[in-house]
Design a protein around this motif. Structure first.
Motif, mmCIF file in Angstrom:
data_model
loop_
_atom_site.group_PDB
_atom_site.id
_atom_site.type_symbol
_atom_site.label_atom_id
_atom_site.label_comp_id
_atom_site.label_asym_id
_atom_site.label_seq_id
_atom_site.Cartn_x
_atom_site.Cartn_y
_atom_site.Cartn_z
ATOM 1 N N ILE A 1 67.255 -22.223 94.934
ATOM 2 C CA ILE A 1 68.257 -21.762 93.959
ATOM 3 C C ILE A 1 67.597 -21.541 92.601
ATOM 4 N N ALA A 2 66.780 -22.517 92.191
ATOM 5 C CA ALA A 2 66.080 -22.392 90.903
ATOM 6 C C ALA A 2 65.186 -21.154 90.889
ATOM 7 N N GLN A 3 64.469 -20.929 91.994
ATOM 8 C CA GLN A 3 63.597 -19.750 92.103
ATOM 9 C C GLN A 3 64.395 -18.458 91.941
ATOM 10 N N VAL A 4 65.497 -18.374 92.650
ATOM 11 C CA VAL A 4 66.309 -17.153 92.624
ATOM 12 C C VAL A 4 66.818 -16.882 91.205
ATOM 13 N N LEU A 5 67.293 -17.917 90.537
ATOM 14 C CA LEU A 5 67.784 -17.744 89.161
ATOM 15 C C LEU A 5 66.676 -17.250 88.236
ATOM 16 N N VAL A 6 65.497 -17.829 88.378
ATOM 17 C CA VAL A 6 64.366 -17.423 87.543
ATOM 18 C C VAL A 6 63.986 -15.974 87.825
ATOM 19 N N HIS A 7 63.887 -15.616 89.102
ATOM 20 C CA HIS A 7 63.490 -14.243 89.453
ATOM 21 C C HIS A 7 64.533 -13.217 89.006
ATOM 22 N N LEU A 8 65.812 -13.543 89.131
ATOM 23 C CA LEU A 8 66.841 -12.598 88.689
ATOM 24 C C LEU A 8 66.810 -12.424 87.173
ATOM 25 N N HIS A 9 66.505 -13.495 86.450
ATOM 26 C CA HIS A 9 66.349 -13.368 84.995
ATOM 27 C C HIS A 9 65.089 -12.574 84.648
ATOM 28 N N ARG A 10 64.145 -12.518 85.581
ATOM 29 C CA ARG A 10 62.950 -11.677 85.407
ATOM 30 C C ARG A 10 63.236 -10.236 85.861
ATOM 31 N N ASN A 11 64.482 -9.980 86.292
ATOM 32 C CA ASN A 11 64.877 -8.666 86.824
ATOM 33 C C ASN A 11 64.061 -8.293 88.060
ATOM 34 N N ASP A 12 63.736 -9.303 88.850
ATOM 35 C CA ASP A 12 62.950 -9.060 90.069
ATOM 36 C C ASP A 12 63.786 -9.467 91.283
ATOM 37 N N PHE A 13 64.683 -8.553 91.686
ATOM 38 C CA PHE A 13 65.558 -8.819 92.829
ATOM 39 C C PHE A 13 64.754 -8.999 94.115
ATOM 40 N N VAL A 14 63.687 -8.222 94.269
ATOM 41 C CA VAL A 14 62.879 -8.285 95.493
ATOM 42 C C VAL A 14 62.290 -9.676 95.678
#
Length: 309
Positions: free
Chosen positions: A197-210
């Motif tokens: 969950i933490a990873q997904v939140l960080v990546h989405l804030h990085r605008n990296d959906f992939v």
């Protein structure tokens, strides 16, 4: 206070006497000198003379080093650092504690070294987040080298949260992945789910959906992840984000599963916004081109229905 100062000076004089050599005494008595310097430091500390106490602790450390008793030398260096902390000279204090940690490792007591680095991180955290991250990462490395993965991953967790707090999201993503790998190695799978969950939140804030999607896909191999509350919530989050459905994303991010994470991740959750301002892709993307053209034509007709005048 005067009595404490006199007591301290008396111990200093005794220490210096133990360090002197003569025709009959070829070698300094480092052990006795260290003991006297330690007593002097305590007396100075009680007299609130922290600078003098710090100097006495450093002299104690030097005597222990010369006597090859590195553990006690490191303890004295730590004590000198704490005197500097009391004088609000935190960067200098941290330097002495780091020196002490290296001496603990040299002495063969790495656990004590890692704990000293952890204490230093806590001391500096309110003033210098970047330095605290560095100290926690060093502590994690020491524990990891000793195969103390539970302690190592705890230090990494502190580092990850502070990286998020500083908005260093690229570094945070790497750190969280390392945490997740360690939790997987010690078979703590429920915590792996939380790290996903933490990873997904960080990546989405990085605008990296992939990258976010990849983290979830990789987690399907974790025992118990597929179909779990964490898995379902993440699938809904990614679907909402991909479809630019802000309502769905907000619903997931405001659920207890996300709201009651560590504070730094909870803030990422609450502030997550979909790209495109929350206008669903499906409205524009699924419209038939012919219909769109017809609609445009009708609009033109309406505009000129009453003539040009």
């Amino acid at each position: 206070m005067a009595a404490k100062i006199n007591e301290a000076l008396d111990h200093i004089a005794k220490a210096e006497k133990y360090l002197k050599t003569s025709f009959m005494k070829w070698k300094p008595d480092y052990d006795s000198a260290a003991s006297e310097y330690a007593k002097a430091a305590v007396a100075f500390k009680n007299a609130k003379m922290f600078e003098e106490a710090k100097d006495a602790y450093l002299q104690e450390a030097e005597a222990h080093t010369n006597n090859k008793t590195l553990f006690h030398a490191a303890k004295a260096l730590e004590a000198a650092g704490m005197m500097l902390k009391d004088m609000q000279r935190m960067p200098e204090a941290i330097q002495y504690i780091e020196r002490a940690s290296m001496m603990y490792v040299e002495n063969g007591t790495p656990d004590t070294a890692a704990l000293a680095l952890d204490r230093a991180g806590k001391l500096i955290e309110s003033q210098d987040l970047a330095k605290a991250v560095d100290l926690y990462q060093k502590a994690a490395s020491v524990f990891e080298n000793e195969d103390r993965l539970r302690q190592a991953v705890e230090m990494l967790g502190k580092s990850s949260r502070l990286l998020v707090r500083q908005h260093k999201l690229d570094e945070a993503a790497v750190s969280i992945q390392k945490e997740k790998n360690m939790y997987k190695e010690i078979e703590n799978y429920p915590t792996c789910f939380k790290k996903t969950i933490a990873q997904v939140l960080v990546h989405l804030h990085r605008n990296d959906f992939v990258a976010a999607d990849k983290c979830v896909r990789e987690s399907y191999s974790l025992p118990g992840f597929s179909g779990s509350e964490d898995c379902v919530a993440l699938e809904q989050l990614l679907q909402g984000y991909d479809e630019q459905d802000q309502d769905q994303v907000s619903r997931v991010c405001n659920s207890p599963l996300f709201k009651y994470m560590d504070n730094d991740y909870a803030k990422l959750s609450i502030s997550l916004r979909v790209p495109g301002g929350g206008k669903k892709k499906t409205q524009a993307a699924t419209a038939d081109p012919g219909e769109a053209g017809a609609a445009a034509g009708e609009a033109d007709e309406d505009e000129y229905a009453g003539g040009l005048c």
